[in-house]
Design an enzyme around this catalytic site. Structure first.
Site, PDB file in Angstrom:
ATOM      1  N   TYR A 284       1.113  -1.446  -0.121  1.00 26.32           N
ATOM      2  CA  TYR A 284      -0.580   0.466  -0.013  1.00 26.32           C
ATOM      3  C   TYR A 284       0.416   1.369  -0.104  1.00 26.32           C
ATOM      4  CZ  TYR A 284      -4.038   3.162   0.831  1.00 26.32           C
ATOM      5  OH  TYR A 284      -5.163   4.093   1.642  1.00 26.32           O
ATOM      6  N   TYR A 328      -5.254   6.254  -7.300  1.00 24.00           N
ATOM      7  CA  TYR A 328      -5.651   5.681  -6.517  1.00 24.00           C
ATOM      8  C   TYR A 328      -7.403   5.060  -4.920  1.00 24.00           C
ATOM      9  CZ  TYR A 328      -6.657   6.290  -1.267  1.00 24.00           C
ATOM     10  OH  TYR A 328      -5.751   5.428   0.896  1.00 24.00           O
TER      11      TYR A 328
END
Ligand SMILES: [Zn+2]
Lengths: 376, 138
Positions: A284, A328
């Site tokens: 991430y 994102y």
């Protein structure tokens, strides 16, 4: 106990303005995931998703849009980027326990043209102390951790730069990525400061889009179109005092270690592998520092050596270019890339060895992670 | 869509609550008042109904000396809301109070800020509410 696997992935395109309702994006990605696996959509009997505030649609709405005959498992998390591997863990557990047969997990949002999470005001009681003073956006919180982490581990902004440069080099080769202009160190340091130590190049670009995965039993996945990505282990972890909302971190003592430190041993132990076995890491990366902290937390390198590892290119880290390059989707696309890598389907960005992939969701005090393996 | 309703009195755009109201009221008087657990004796921030170390609901409120040391900081160059556009660049620091809790505050006159730098409280009157800031040198 029945093992679980990811059998397919589906995406919409990622854009600045989809011009479409979020539910349409979710349905397109879910249908694509089923088609990818070769499973009729009507066989889906579970849906799990996550959102921030009310920036998406719940599982019930997607079941309706997909005209499913029924649902046996639903799960709607109001969590940010720490959710995807957590959803995977719950989907795998549900399949293993026989609660459902085929579960779609998805993230869908108009994250660019609609509400922007990076600067959104999160619900919860911690916000009253942050927003009025201008401590009011997610890059600021992660930057606060990043400065302390770099300081204590003997790293500096050149290590953040290494992450940004390496991820961009991958993104250039990924047709789905929204940031594909090559980036070198000079370009990085010319990038405008946002929340020092972060520059624009340290921050993921918010996008509109959706991504979905189909989770099913490993035995069933073997009969479907794609090689199974076996869910060897998945885990969520928060330590003590994780805060009053997703941006509240003043009760956390140590800004130099994130949740990966807490779940590493359990995750790899349950998966039956060690950090040395990892062929691909999909970590991430809402911001560059999260990659450094998670590489160290997972034991993929020594503490303080994450920047060196990234520069060395020894381990493929985010071969899709990460959230930094691809956009994102709150880490659901990070998980999807790990599936594609394990399945050997990532084209010219495919890692040469791809038997074991580790995935993370989240950057700070809490988050989730998974180990995916080939069907060995 | 992600915003929570504004609740007066208190800082602009923020929802204060029963636990935090005394904290904000004390700032109006240029005092920092925190809760102390009557079971484990720890001071805590943010204000809340139970102790996050021992879950006790027993508490007293007391004035604390809000001097402390900088744990980390950022320099905000891009304002995310128009009301802060005129302030950039500005510094936000996480400060470990000598009394125990960690707070996130703006730093006034931040030149020379560093890890461990000593800071002392200053109070900014915004009219409707008072903000706790810190200044270097304590
Ligand atoms: Zn206590």
């Amino acid at each position: 106990m029945r093992e679980a696997a990811v059998a397919g992935v589906g995406y919409t395109g990622f854009s600045r303005a989809s011009g479409r309702p979020v539910l349409d994006l979710a349905a397109e990605a879910a249908i694509a995931a089923c088609e990818d696996a070769g499973l009729p959509v009507r066989e889906v009997d579970g849906i799990a998703s996550h959102m921030v505030g009310s920036d998406s649609e719940n599982a019930q709405a997607l079941a309706t849009a997909l005209a499913l005959p029924g649902l046996r498992v639903v799960l709607d998390l109001n969590q940010a980027g720490h959710a995807p591997c957590n959803l995977l863990a719950h989907a795998a557990a549900a399949v293993s326990a026989g609660l459902a047969e085929h579960i779609v997990i998805f993230r869908a949002l108009n994250g660019r043209s609609g509400p922007k999470v990076g600067s959104a005001r999160f619900p919860g009681r911690g916000g009253q102390f942050r927003y009025p003073i201008g401590y009011d956006a997610y890059p600021m919180y992660i930057a606060m951790w990043a400065r302390r982490h770099l300081h204590e581990t003997g790293q500096d902004v050149r290590d953040l730069a290494a992450v940004a440069v390496a991820h961009r080099a991958y993104a250039v080769r990924n047709e789905r990525a929204v940031r594909r202009t090559p980036l070198d160190l000079d370009g990085y340091f010319a990038s405008p400061l946002v929340a020092d130590p972060f520059r624009v190049a340290d921050c993921t670009p918010e996008v509109d889009g959706a991504c979905a995965l189909l989770v099913t039993g490993l035995d069933r996945a073997r009969d479907l179109r794609r090689p199974p990505a076996r869910i060897a282990a998945a885990a969520y972890r928060a330590g003590p005092r994780p805060g009053l909302d997703i941006g509240d971190h003043v009760l956390t003592d140590d800004y130099t270690r994130n949740f990966t430190d807490l779940l590493r041993d359990e995750l790899f132990g349950r998966a039956g592998v060690t950090p040395a076995d990892v062929d691909v890491a999909c970590l991430y990366d809402c911001f560059t520092s999260a990659v450094l902290m998670s590489l160290e937390g997972l034991g993929l390198c020594e503490r303080g050596a994450a920047g060196d590892l990234v520069r060395s290119g020894r381990l493929p880290v985010n071969p899709h270019g990460g959230l930094l390059g691809e956009g994102y989707l709150h880490g659901m696309n990070t998980l999807a890339e790990a599936v594609l890598q394990v399945q050997g389907r990532s084209g010219d960005r495919q890692a040469a060895r791809h038997d074991v992939a580790v995935v993370t969701s989240g950057a700070l005090m809490d988050g989730s992670a998974a180990v995916l393996t080939t069907d060995r | 869509m992600l915003d929570t309703p504004t609740t007066a009195p208190g800082p602009p755009g923020a929802g204060t609550d029963d636990d935090s109201a005394p904290f904000w009221a004390a700032l109006r008087e240029e005092r920092v008042e925190l809760q102390r657990c009557t079971d484990c004796a720890r001071l805590r921030f943010p204000p809340m109904g139970r102790c996050p170390w021992c879950a006790s609901a027993g508490q007293v409120r007391e004035d604390v000396d809000a001097r402390g040391s900088v744990y980390s900081w950022i320099v905000v160059h891009r304002a995310f809301r128009p009301e802060f556009a005129a302030d950039v660049p500005y510094v936000v620091a996480t400060v470990d109070l000598d009394a125990g809790p960690r707070v996130a505050v703006r730093l006034d006159r931040p030149d020379g800020v560093d890890f461990g730098a000593r800071v002392a409280p200053v109070f900014h009157d915004h009219g409707a509410w008072t903000e706790l800031r810190m200044v270097l040198g304590a």
